[in-house]
Design a protein around this motif. Structure first.
Motif, PDB file in Angstrom:
ATOM      1  N   SER A  56     -61.059  80.958  -5.119  1.00 53.33           N
ATOM      2  CA  SER A  56     -61.276  82.390  -4.935  1.00 53.33           C
ATOM      3  C   SER A  56     -60.195  82.839  -3.968  1.00 53.33           C
ATOM      4  N   GLN A  57     -60.522  82.990  -2.677  1.00 52.70           N
ATOM      5  CA  GLN A  57     -59.498  83.277  -1.682  1.00 52.70           C
ATOM      6  C   GLN A  57     -58.850  81.993  -1.185  1.00 52.70           C
ATOM      7  N   ASN A  58     -59.518  80.873  -1.388  1.00 55.16           N
ATOM      8  CA  ASN A  58     -59.013  79.541  -1.063  1.00 55.16           C
ATOM      9  C   ASN A  58     -59.292  78.635  -2.257  1.00 55.16           C
ATOM     10  N   LEU A  59     -58.651  77.486  -2.267  1.00 56.41           N
ATOM     11  CA  LEU A  59     -58.923  76.458  -3.263  1.00 56.41           C
ATOM     12  C   LEU A  59     -59.740  75.378  -2.575  1.00 56.41           C
ATOM     13  N   THR A  60     -60.844  74.939  -3.187  1.00 52.39           N
ATOM     14  CA  THR A  60     -61.647  73.871  -2.601  1.00 52.39           C
ATOM     15  C   THR A  60     -61.866  72.765  -3.627  1.00 52.39           C
ATOM     16  N   ILE A  61     -61.890  71.529  -3.119  1.00 53.30           N
ATOM     17  CA  ILE A  61     -62.333  70.415  -3.944  1.00 53.30           C
ATOM     18  C   ILE A  61     -63.601  69.880  -3.297  1.00 53.30           C
ATOM     19  N   ASN A  62     -64.591  69.587  -4.119  1.00 53.43           N
ATOM     20  CA  ASN A  62     -65.929  69.287  -3.619  1.00 53.43           C
ATOM     21  C   ASN A  62     -66.478  68.021  -4.243  1.00 53.43           C
ATOM     22  N   GLY A  63     -66.979  67.117  -3.385  1.00 58.95           N
ATOM     23  CA  GLY A  63     -67.665  65.921  -3.849  1.00 58.95           C
ATOM     24  C   GLY A  63     -69.043  65.881  -3.225  1.00 58.95           C
ATOM     25  N   GLN A  64     -70.015  65.390  -4.002  1.00 53.69           N
ATOM     26  CA  GLN A  64     -71.357  65.304  -3.434  1.00 53.69           C
ATOM     27  C   GLN A  64     -72.150  64.171  -4.051  1.00 53.69           C
ATOM     28  N   ASP A  65     -73.119  63.728  -3.279  1.00 51.78           N
ATOM     29  CA  ASP A  65     -74.033  62.668  -3.694  1.00 51.78           C
ATOM     30  C   ASP A  65     -75.441  63.224  -3.558  1.00 51.78           C
ATOM     31  N   GLY A  66     -75.811  64.101  -4.454  1.00 53.98           N
ATOM     32  CA  GLY A  66     -77.121  64.743  -4.391  1.00 53.98           C
ATOM     33  C   GLY A  66     -77.306  65.463  -3.075  1.00 53.98           C
ATOM     34  N   ILE A  71     -68.776  66.650   0.719  1.00 55.79           N
ATOM     35  CA  ILE A  71     -67.548  67.016   1.424  1.00 55.79           C
ATOM     36  C   ILE A  71     -66.829  68.085   0.621  1.00 55.79           C
ATOM     37  N   SER A  72     -66.232  69.021   1.327  1.00 55.14           N
ATOM     38  CA  SER A  72     -65.373  70.035   0.717  1.00 55.14           C
ATOM     39  C   SER A  72     -64.067  70.049   1.487  1.00 55.14           C
ATOM     40  N   ILE A  73     -62.968  70.006   0.772  1.00 55.92           N
ATOM     41  CA  ILE A  73     -61.649  70.116   1.388  1.00 55.92           C
ATOM     42  C   ILE A  73     -61.059  71.438   0.931  1.00 55.92           C
ATOM     43  N   TRP A  74     -60.644  72.257   1.891  1.00 54.08           N
ATOM     44  CA  TRP A  74     -60.160  73.611   1.633  1.00 54.08           C
ATOM     45  C   TRP A  74     -58.639  73.662   1.752  1.00 54.08           C
ATOM     46  N   PHE A  75     -58.022  74.380   0.830  1.00 60.05           N
ATOM     47  CA  PHE A  75     -56.570  74.569   0.786  1.00 60.05           C
ATOM     48  C   PHE A  75     -56.270  76.045   0.541  1.00 60.05           C
ATOM     49  N   PRO A  76     -55.061  76.499   0.866  1.00 66.25           N
ATOM     50  CA  PRO A  76     -54.663  77.839   0.439  1.00 66.25           C
ATOM     51  C   PRO A  76     -54.435  77.833  -1.074  1.00 66.25           C
ATOM     52  N   ASP A  89     -63.394  76.214  11.413  1.00 66.14           N
ATOM     53  CA  ASP A  89     -64.234  76.831  10.391  1.00 66.14           C
ATOM     54  C   ASP A  89     -63.972  78.318  10.183  1.00 66.14           C
ATOM     55  N   PHE A  90     -62.923  78.875  10.748  1.00 68.35           N
ATOM     56  CA  PHE A  90     -62.609  80.281  10.520  1.00 68.35           C
ATOM     57  C   PHE A  90     -61.843  80.419   9.213  1.00 68.35           C
ATOM     58  N   PHE A  91     -62.326  81.282   8.333  1.00 63.11           N
ATOM     59  CA  PHE A  91     -61.750  81.406   6.997  1.00 63.11           C
ATOM     60  C   PHE A  91     -60.600  82.392   6.966  1.00 63.11           C
ATOM     61  N   ALA A  92     -59.444  81.931   7.309  1.00 62.96           N
ATOM     62  CA  ALA A  92     -58.243  82.747   7.203  1.00 62.96           C
ATOM     63  C   ALA A  92     -57.417  82.224   6.031  1.00 62.96           C
ATOM     64  N   ASP A  93     -56.713  83.118   5.355  1.00 60.55           N
ATOM     65  CA  ASP A  93     -55.844  82.691   4.260  1.00 60.55           C
ATOM     66  C   ASP A  93     -54.855  81.665   4.769  1.00 60.55           C
ATOM     67  N   GLY A  94     -54.636  80.624   3.992  1.00 57.55           N
ATOM     68  CA  GLY A  94     -53.661  79.608   4.352  1.00 57.55           C
ATOM     69  C   GLY A  94     -54.199  78.486   5.199  1.00 57.55           C
ATOM     70  N   ASP A  95     -55.493  78.508   5.522  1.00 55.54           N
ATOM     71  CA  ASP A  95     -56.081  77.448   6.346  1.00 55.54           C
ATOM     72  C   ASP A  95     -56.397  76.207   5.517  1.00 55.54           C
ATOM     73  N   TYR A  96     -56.310  75.077   6.183  1.00 51.79           N
ATOM     74  CA  TYR A  96     -56.741  73.797   5.637  1.00 51.79           C
ATOM     75  C   TYR A  96     -57.922  73.348   6.477  1.00 51.79           C
ATOM     76  N   LYS A  97     -58.980  72.868   5.835  1.00 52.03           N
ATOM     77  CA  LYS A  97     -60.159  72.465   6.591  1.00 52.03           C
ATOM     78  C   LYS A  97     -61.034  71.535   5.760  1.00 52.03           C
ATOM     79  N   ILE A  98     -61.941  70.846   6.447  1.00 56.36           N
ATOM     80  CA  ILE A  98     -62.936  69.989   5.809  1.00 56.36           C
ATOM     81  C   ILE A  98     -64.312  70.440   6.276  1.00 56.36           C
ATOM     82  N   ASN A  99     -65.251  70.467   5.349  1.00 60.84           N
ATOM     83  CA  ASN A  99     -66.662  70.606   5.677  1.00 60.84           C
ATOM     84  C   ASN A  99     -67.340  69.344   5.175  1.00 60.84           C
ATOM     85  N   PHE A 100     -68.035  68.630   6.080  1.00 67.14           N
ATOM     86  CA  PHE A 100     -68.657  67.357   5.726  1.00 67.14           C
ATOM     87  C   PHE A 100     -70.105  67.353   6.176  1.00 67.14           C
TER      88      PHE A 100
END
Length: 149
Positions: A56-66, A71-76, A89-100
């Motif tokens: 959407s505004q960022n690209l995310t790849i997401n893996g989960q085990d129920g 984990i989600s890895i965020w890219f511009p 965790d601030f959602f600015a364009d161009g940020d790289y981040k992980i949510n685990f």
């Protein structure tokens, strides 16, 4: 009787030659999953296959085990190869981040530090490595391969 023995011997020779010419795949290694995210956090190893890619505004790849871990890895959106630092965790364009999130490690947070190295960007896949810290727990040996949008 001699004819039967000759035919039987000929059949065995032909069958032996035929079976020798058929070979199995000599590559005994396991095939690489099409998409994956794998890493170690704390003393646990995580390996997610068939990861989802969303944008959407960022690209995310997401893996989960129920409901046990995810984990989600965020890219511009305009992703390129290189090494990039994670930025909280601030959602600015161009940020790289992980949510685990992990029930067993009692973690649910955003990357406090770390980086991602994007090694390949093609029309089909994004590939790379990552390390970081989430809720004080080190994430090491991270690798991913995900579909590109």
């Amino acid at each position: 009787m001699k004819t039967i023995k000759t035919i039987l011997a000929s059949a065995i020779i032909i069958l032996s030659i035929t079976l020798q010419s058929c070979s199995s795949n000599d590559n005994d290694s396991e095939p690489l999953e099409e998409t994956y995210i794998k890493f170690t956090a704390g003393a646990e190893t995580f390996n997610y296959t068939n990861v989802a890619t969303a944008g959407s505004q960022n690209l995310t790849i997401n893996g989960q085990d129920g409901s046990v871990s995810s984990i989600s890895i965020w890219f511009p959106l305009q992703i390129t190869t290189g090494t990039f630092n994670f930025s909280g965790d601030f959602f600015a364009d161009g940020d790289y981040k992980i949510n685990f999130e992990s029930t067993s490690l009692n973690i649910d947070g955003w990357s406090e530090s770390g980086s991602v190295t994007i090694t390949n960007v093609s029309s089909e896949y994004i590939e790379g490595t990552f390390t970081g810290t989430v809720d004080g727990v080190a994430i090491t040996s991270g690798e991913f391969r995900a579909f590109n949008l």
